[in-house]
Motif scaffolding. Structure first.
Motif, short mmCIF file in Angstrom:
data_model
loop_
_atom_site.label_atom_id
_atom_site.label_comp_id
_atom_site.label_asym_id
_atom_site.label_seq_id
_atom_site.Cartn_x
_atom_site.Cartn_y
_atom_site.Cartn_z
N VAL A 177 0.87 -1.18 0.00
CA VAL A 177 0.00 0.00 0.00
C VAL A 177 0.90 1.23 0.00
O VAL A 177 1.74 1.39 0.89
CB VAL A 177 -0.93 0.01 1.22
CG1 VAL A 177 -1.85 1.23 1.18
CG2 VAL A 177 -1.75 -1.27 1.27
N TYR B 217 -11.28 0.25 1.63
CA TYR B 217 -10.14 0.55 2.49
C TYR B 217 -10.16 -0.32 3.75
O TYR B 217 -9.10 -0.75 4.24
CB TYR B 217 -10.11 2.02 2.87
CG TYR B 217 -9.32 2.87 1.91
CD1 TYR B 217 -7.96 3.07 2.09
CD2 TYR B 217 -9.92 3.48 0.82
CE1 TYR B 217 -7.21 3.84 1.21
CE2 TYR B 217 -9.19 4.25 -0.08
CZ TYR B 217 -7.84 4.42 0.13
OH TYR B 217 -7.11 5.18 -0.75
N VAL C 54 -8.72 -3.65 2.85
CA VAL C 54 -7.26 -3.58 2.73
C VAL C 54 -6.63 -3.53 4.12
O VAL C 54 -5.62 -4.19 4.38
CB VAL C 54 -6.85 -2.35 1.90
CG1 VAL C 54 -5.35 -2.11 2.00
CG2 VAL C 54 -7.25 -2.54 0.44
#
Length: 267
Positions: free
Chosen positions: A201, A238, A241
């Motif tokens: 990321v 998000y 993730v």
């Protein structure tokens, strides 16, 4: 909200029975808005009931302040004020940090070093104000009488190895992480360099959940300010993730031991 609703500033003045300069001052943070005005604008912008109640409550809490002298710089930039409001009302924050300790967990010396490195020519008084603001933010982790804040952090190993200030500052900062990680509302997980096949990321991000207001927001920061993502699918992506990063990191117990070992290296 006005831009998202598709209204021009002129059109937004109509429900307030105001002229353009007033709306411009409100939107730029130079003039406060009453709870009634905030409610009117929220209705005009077709805000959800949760957003309306939240913003009206913020307007009701706004303290009266003396007029500032012209040219006086604020220690908190306008784009960051929204972040502070979200942080204070959040019931859950998930933070992914690559090479720095998040502000809520910084020691005063570590914070001062970071701020000074970013603005090396800044006046000491401004630095002092910014450090004070950062330290005062940490009160949210100890608040009582309201729903408590749950802080979950995934911290890259780079944040532990990149020397901020001096070795003494780093040692104290890492010892502080070990200490706060024992609080029931704080969880720290370290992502070591040698974790195989983890997802990559590119930038840090934070997830805010405000249970009482039914608001979920993703916070992204860059050199020019901040971006707030509030669409459900954006938050969900998000959050997914973050879950993968958290699962790849060390356990909380392993992370505390890892940070403690690192602290001993700063002698």
């Amino acid at each position: 909200m006005r831009e998202e609703a598709g209204y021009t500033a002129v059109e937004a003045c109509e429900p307030l029975n105001a002229q353009g300069p007033k709306l411009s001052k409100i939107e730029n943070g130079r003039q406060g808005a009453t709870p009634e005005e905030v409610g009117v604008l929220c209705d005009f912008y077709r805000a959800s009931a949760e957003e309306r109640d939240y913003l009206v409550s913020l307007a009701e809490q706004r303290p009266k302040r003396r007029r500032r002298r012209a040219g006086k710089r604020d220690a908190v930039p306008d784009w960051f004020r929204r972040f502070l409001a979200l942080e204070w009302d959040a019931t859950e924050i998930k933070s992914y940090q690559i090479d720095m300790v998040p502000g809520l967990l910084q020691t005063e010396d570590y914070a001062r070093s970071m701020i000074r490195a970013w603005e090396p020519e800044a006046d000491d008084r401004l630095i002092d104000k910014q450090v004070e603001t950062r330290m005062r933010r940490q009160e949210v982790l100890r608040r009582t009488g309201r729903p408590s804040l749950r802080l979950d952090v995934v911290l890259g190993e780079a944040a532990l190895r990149r020397v901020q200030g001096t070795k003494q500052v780093m040692r104290a900062q890492l010892k502080h992480l070990v200490k706060v990680a024992r609080r029931p509302n704080i969880t720290i997980r370290v992502m070591p360099f040698d974790v195989p096949d983890r997802i990559s990321v590119a930038s840090a991000f934070e997830l805010f959940r405000l249970t009482e207001q039914n608001i979920s927001t993703v916070y992204l920061e860059d050199l020019f300010g901040a971006t707030y993502l509030k669409e459900p699918e954006e938050y969900t992506q998000y959050s997914s993730v973050y879950g993968r990063l958290r699962d790849a990191a060390l356990t909380p117990e392993e992370s505390v031991a890892f940070v403690d070992r690192m602290a001993k290296e700063y002698t």
